[in-house]
Design a protein around this motif. Sequence first.
Motif, PDB file in Angstrom:
ATOM      1  N   LYS A 287     -15.047 -50.073  85.165  1.00 48.02           N
ATOM      2  CA  LYS A 287     -13.883 -50.194  86.033  1.00 48.02           C
ATOM      3  C   LYS A 287     -12.880 -51.118  85.349  1.00 48.02           C
ATOM      4  N   LEU A 288     -11.724 -50.557  85.005  1.00 45.82           N
ATOM      5  CA  LEU A 288     -10.724 -51.294  84.253  1.00 45.82           C
ATOM      6  C   LEU A 288      -9.894 -52.204  85.163  1.00 45.82           C
ATOM      7  N   LEU A 289      -9.061 -53.025  84.546  1.00 46.41           N
ATOM      8  CA  LEU A 289      -8.226 -53.965  85.297  1.00 46.41           C
ATOM      9  C   LEU A 289      -7.262 -53.255  86.238  1.00 46.41           C
ATOM     10  N   ASP A 290      -6.865 -52.019  85.905  1.00 48.92           N
ATOM     11  CA  ASP A 290      -5.943 -51.287  86.775  1.00 48.92           C
ATOM     12  C   ASP A 290      -6.655 -50.570  87.914  1.00 48.92           C
ATOM     13  N   GLY A 291      -7.971 -50.784  88.045  1.00 48.81           N
ATOM     14  CA  GLY A 291      -8.739 -50.176  89.121  1.00 48.81           C
ATOM     15  C   GLY A 291      -9.310 -48.819  88.791  1.00 48.81           C
ATOM     16  N   GLN A 292      -8.958 -48.269  87.654  1.00 49.44           N
ATOM     17  CA  GLN A 292      -9.439 -46.953  87.256  1.00 49.44           C
ATOM     18  C   GLN A 292     -10.874 -47.043  86.734  1.00 49.44           C
ATOM     19  N   VAL A 293     -11.742 -46.168  87.215  1.00 50.24           N
ATOM     20  CA  VAL A 293     -13.124 -46.098  86.727  1.00 50.24           C
ATOM     21  C   VAL A 293     -13.195 -44.974  85.698  1.00 50.24           C
ATOM     22  N   ILE A 294     -13.588 -45.332  84.488  1.00 53.74           N
ATOM     23  CA  ILE A 294     -13.611 -44.348  83.407  1.00 53.74           C
ATOM     24  C   ILE A 294     -15.036 -44.102  82.950  1.00 53.74           C
ATOM     25  N   GLU A 295     -15.261 -42.895  82.459  1.00 57.30           N
ATOM     26  CA  GLU A 295     -16.543 -42.567  81.836  1.00 57.30           C
ATOM     27  C   GLU A 295     -16.372 -42.746  80.333  1.00 57.30           C
ATOM     28  N   LEU A 296     -17.184 -43.572  79.752  1.00 60.45           N
ATOM     29  CA  LEU A 296     -17.031 -43.943  78.347  1.00 60.45           C
ATOM     30  C   LEU A 296     -17.618 -42.875  77.428  1.00 60.45           C
ATOM     31  N   ALA A 297     -16.859 -42.566  76.370  1.00 57.71           N
ATOM     32  CA  ALA A 297     -17.320 -41.603  75.366  1.00 57.71           C
ATOM     33  C   ALA A 297     -18.054 -42.341  74.248  1.00 57.71           C
ATOM     34  N   PRO A 298     -18.922 -41.652  73.515  1.00 57.50           N
ATOM     35  CA  PRO A 298     -19.708 -42.320  72.462  1.00 57.50           C
ATOM     36  C   PRO A 298     -18.875 -42.908  71.327  1.00 57.50           C
ATOM     37  N   ASP A 299     -17.612 -42.462  71.172  1.00 58.87           N
ATOM     38  CA  ASP A 299     -16.788 -43.016  70.094  1.00 58.87           C
ATOM     39  C   ASP A 299     -15.895 -44.148  70.577  1.00 58.87           C
ATOM     40  N   MET A 300     -16.117 -44.644  71.783  1.00 58.23           N
ATOM     41  CA  MET A 300     -15.298 -45.733  72.317  1.00 58.23           C
ATOM     42  C   MET A 300     -16.007 -47.062  72.109  1.00 58.23           C
ATOM     43  N   LEU A 301     -15.285 -48.023  71.567  1.00 53.11           N
ATOM     44  CA  LEU A 301     -15.817 -49.350  71.297  1.00 53.11           C
ATOM     45  C   LEU A 301     -15.716 -50.198  72.565  1.00 53.11           C
ATOM     46  N   VAL A 302     -16.796 -50.872  72.909  1.00 52.91           N
ATOM     47  CA  VAL A 302     -16.814 -51.679  74.129  1.00 52.91           C
ATOM     48  C   VAL A 302     -17.309 -53.087  73.825  1.00 52.91           C
ATOM     49  N   ILE A 303     -16.911 -54.006  74.703  1.00 51.90           N
ATOM     50  CA  ILE A 303     -17.481 -55.346  74.745  1.00 51.90           C
ATOM     51  C   ILE A 303     -18.479 -55.328  75.904  1.00 51.90           C
ATOM     52  N   ALA A 304     -19.705 -55.711  75.667  1.00 51.20           N
ATOM     53  CA  ALA A 304     -20.742 -55.592  76.689  1.00 51.20           C
ATOM     54  C   ALA A 304     -21.552 -56.881  76.764  1.00 51.20           C
ATOM     55  N   ASP A 305     -22.160 -57.080  77.928  1.00 50.97           N
ATOM     56  CA  ASP A 305     -23.140 -58.160  78.069  1.00 50.97           C
ATOM     57  C   ASP A 305     -24.465 -57.527  78.468  1.00 50.97           C
ATOM     58  N   ALA A 306     -25.381 -58.311  78.988  1.00 49.62           N
ATOM     59  CA  ALA A 306     -26.704 -57.782  79.327  1.00 49.62           C
ATOM     60  C   ALA A 306     -26.630 -56.720  80.409  1.00 49.62           C
ATOM     61  N   GLY A 307     -25.579 -56.751  81.216  1.00 45.00           N
ATOM     62  CA  GLY A 307     -25.455 -55.781  82.310  1.00 45.00           C
ATOM     63  C   GLY A 307     -24.712 -54.524  81.952  1.00 45.00           C
ATOM     64  N   GLY A 308     -24.126 -54.460  80.764  1.00 46.03           N
ATOM     65  CA  GLY A 308     -23.383 -53.264  80.372  1.00 46.03           C
ATOM     66  C   GLY A 308     -21.968 -53.603  79.939  1.00 46.03           C
ATOM     67  N   PRO A 309     -21.112 -52.585  79.755  1.00 48.34           N
ATOM     68  CA  PRO A 309     -19.744 -52.813  79.279  1.00 48.34           C
ATOM     69  C   PRO A 309     -18.930 -53.687  80.243  1.00 48.34           C
ATOM     70  N   VAL A 310     -18.182 -54.632  79.672  1.00 43.49           N
ATOM     71  CA  VAL A 310     -17.310 -55.491  80.473  1.00 43.49           C
ATOM     72  C   VAL A 310     -15.856 -55.346  80.050  1.00 43.49           C
ATOM     73  N   ALA A 311     -15.579 -54.644  78.945  1.00 42.96           N
ATOM     74  CA  ALA A 311     -14.197 -54.422  78.504  1.00 42.96           C
ATOM     75  C   ALA A 311     -14.172 -53.243  77.542  1.00 42.96           C
ATOM     76  N   LEU A 312     -13.066 -52.530  77.536  1.00 42.21           N
ATOM     77  CA  LEU A 312     -12.833 -51.459  76.576  1.00 42.21           C
ATOM     78  C   LEU A 312     -12.097 -52.085  75.400  1.00 42.21           C
ATOM     79  N   ALA A 313     -12.794 -52.251  74.300  1.00 36.18           N
ATOM     80  CA  ALA A 313     -12.311 -53.061  73.179  1.00 36.18           C
ATOM     81  C   ALA A 313     -10.940 -52.609  72.706  1.00 36.18           C
ATOM     82  N   GLY A 314     -10.037 -53.577  72.580  1.00 33.94           N
ATOM     83  CA  GLY A 314      -8.714 -53.313  72.041  1.00 33.94           C
ATOM     84  C   GLY A 314      -7.783 -52.579  72.964  1.00 33.94           C
ATOM     85  N   ILE A 315      -8.225 -52.279  74.186  1.00 34.56           N
ATOM     86  CA  ILE A 315      -7.388 -51.492  75.095  1.00 34.56           C
ATOM     87  C   ILE A 315      -7.174 -52.216  76.421  1.00 34.56           C
TER      88      ILE A 315
END
Length: 781
Positions: A287-315
Motif C-alpha cells: 500500500k503506497l503513500l497515495d493509498g493505492q494498493v499495488i501487486e508487485l512484479a518480480p522485476d520491481m525493486l523493494v525495500i523490505a523488513d521482516a514483515g515484507g515490502p515497506v517501500a517501492l524502491a526509487g519510486i
Amino acid sequence: MQFPESWLRSLVNPALDTAQLAHALTMAGLEVEALAPAAPAFSNVVVAEILSAEKHPDADRLRVCQVDVGEAAPVTIVCGAPNAAAGLKVPCARPGAELPGIEIKVAKVRGVESFGMLCSTKELGLEGAADGLMVLPADAPVGEDLRSWLNLNDTLITLKLTPNRADCLSLQGLAREVGAITGAEVRLPQIVEVAPSIQDAMPVQVMASEACPRYLARMVRGIDAQAATPRWMAQRLERSGIRPLLAPIDITNYVLLELGQPMHAFALSRLHGTIEVRLARAGETLKLLDGQVIELAPDMLVIADAGGPVALAGIMGGQPTSVERFSVDVMLEAAFFAPAAIAGRARRLGLSTDSSHRFERGVDFGATREAMERATQLLLDICGGQPGPITEAVAELPRRAPITLRLPRLTRVAGIELDADQVARDLAAIGAEVERQDDRLVVTPPSFRFDLAIEEDLIEEAVRLFGYDNIPAQPPAAPSRMLPQDETVLADDTLRQMMVDLDYQEVITYSFVDPAWEAAFDAGARPLLLANPIASQLSAMRTTLWGGLIETLRHNLNRQQARVRIFELGRVYVSLAGQPMRLGGLIYGDALPEQWGAPSRRVDFFDLKGDLERLFGHALDARSGVHPALHPGQCAELWADGRSIGWIGSLHPRLVQAFDLPATPVLFELDSLVLARRSLPRYATLSRFPQMQRDLAFVLDVHTPAGELLAALREAAADRVRSIEVFDDYRGKGMTENQKSLAIRVVMQDTERTLTDQEVDDAVQKLVDAALRQCNAPLRV
C-alpha cells in the motif's frame, strides 16, 4: 522543473537580470520554458497587528478594528472577516494601495471611517484559504513591507530539461551550471559530518546489488515531528511545486530539490528486523503513500523488513511505515538505484514521482553520503533528536572512465578553433578532472554526469560552454550549383500536383496500422510487426495504402463530408528489403460537385480509370483479375512493360460492411515509379496533309476486354496510323448473348504526302488480320 530565482541566486548570483539569466540557461541547453512572478503585482501593503476588534454599531457582521501599522498611532479599519481578532498579525493595505483589481481609498463604512483594508490571500492574489484574513506568523515585523518580508518579488523559473541532464534536476546542479557558463562564484551549502550521539544502527542487507550498488540508513531517535517547518524552507518548497506536509517529510523533499538525491523517512517503530533491498516476490503487495494498493512484479525493486515490502524502491514509500505527527523515532534512507532497475516501473503502475523521475535518469552516486549528512543536520536543527551511526552497504558503483579529447578533432567537428586552456577550465568548472597531454585533453567525468561517455560528448560540452551565441555566423564556402534533374522521371511533388489538378486532396496517414486491416485486405499478407508499438492498433507496418485511405474516408463521413476524393504517395513495407513507393487513391460520393448543369450520379470504376488515363497521358492496359479486397467483376489489374503495376476497382462488399460504409468507394494503388517515368519530348512538325479515317466494327466474345483488342491493333499498326480508339460498344439485335460489337476509329496521316486509297486499305487489312488472329474478332457484316 520549477524553482524560485531567489534560491538559485543564494547559491550563485551572476551579474545578469532575470531575462538575461533565462537566456543564458536556454542557450546552454537548459531551456527555460516559463518565467512567472511569485505573486501578482500589488503595492503599499504592510504587516499589521490588530490591537482590538469591536462589533460595528450599525452592522452585525462588521468589526471596527484598531490596527498597528508601524506608525505613531493606530489606525481604524472596518473589517468583515470572521477571524478578525485582537493579537493577530495580518496584511494591511494602506490608502493608495493597488491590489489586483482594487484601489484602496479612505472610505466611510456604515458611518465609520476606515483607513485601509485588512487582506485575505484572495484579495492579494495569493494561494491559501480565502475564508478569512491571511494570518501571518507571530514574529512578523509590524510595519514591514509585505512583499519584501515574504520575498514576493521573486520569479518562478520553469525548466524543460532533456533526459540526459539529470544533474540539473537540483539547485546545486543548476548553480554549478550557471557558474560554469557565466563565471560567477558558486557557493554550495557546507555539509559537515554529523557525529552519532547514540550507537543504535539499522542492520541492512542488499540482496540485489546490481540494482542497488549503494544504500545508506540512519536512525534518529527522539525527534519532534510536529515541529514547524521553517518559513524559508516551506517557501522554497511551495515555490518549487511541493506542498509542505510535516517537518521530517519536508526535509527529505528539500534535500531532493537542493542536492538532487531522493530520500525517504520511515517511522522506526513500524519497522521490524533487518532492512532488505531485494526484488519483489510472487504474490507480494504494497500500500503506497497515495493509498493505492499495488501487486508487485518480480522485476520491481523493494525495500523490505521482516514483515515484507515497506517501500517501492526509487519510486514511492509505503503508507504503513510513513512518518506521522506523533512519530518519535525515524529511519532516514538514501540510496543509489541503477537507472535500469527503476525505468518503466512507475509508468507501469500509472505513477510519476519526483524520485522515479530522477533515478530513471541517473542520480549522483558520489554524493549519497553528503545527502544523508545534510538531511540529518536539518532534522536535528528543526526537530531535534539523537542520531545514530550511518549503516552503509556498497557494491560495485558505476565507473567513470577517462575520455580523450583530441584538440584538432575538436576544431574540425566544431568548425571553430577554441583555446585549449579555456576548454580545460570550462570542463573543470563542471566538475570534471582534466589533464593536458600535448594536443589532447584526458577528461574524467564527475559522478553526476551520466551523459559524458565518448569524445563527441566532450566536443558538444566544450562548444556549449563556449556559448552558441559566441560562434560566428559564417556563410558556406562551397560554391552553389544546380543539381541535375532527370527529365525522364517526374518528381514526387509533380505527381502530387497532377493529382491535385484532377480534383484530389492529399492525405498523409500512419505507416503503422492495425494488423486486422492487413488481414482483411489480403489474408495472405505478412506485415512486419513492431517490437515496441505505441498502441496495439498500430502494431504492424502497412503493406497497402488502402487502410489509411478508408480510415480517412470514414473520418470525413463522420463529419458530413459526402464527396471525398483523396490520394496518398508513400511507402509500403512488404519486407525489410522491399519498401516500394506507391500511389494510392480513393473516390466516393457524387462524380461532380452539386450543381445545376449536370444531373447527380455516383462515382464508378470508369471515373477513376479515366482519371488514371489522364494521369498517364494514354490509355491503360487494364486486365481482368481477382483481388481479395476488390469487388469481383468490378476490378482490374494494371499492367505496364509486361508486368503488373497495380490494381483498380470497387471495394469488396465484405469490406464495405466491415468498415461500416454507407456506399462503395472506388480505389486504386499502383507503383509510382512506373507512373513517374516519361520519355523525353521530341520535336515533330505538324502535317500539312489530310487525315484519313476508317471506322471498323469487330465482333468478339463478350468476355474479351476491349483493351486486349486495342493492344493487338496497336501492335500491328503501321507507322502512319496516328490513333486507334473505341467509340462504341454494341450488344443487341444481330448479336448473340455471348457476342458484342466494338466500333474502332482508325486515323492515319503522313507528314510528307497524301496517303493513297491503296495504302489506307493495306493498313486497315493488317489491323483486320491482327484482330482475327489474336482475338478471334472478325469484321461485323
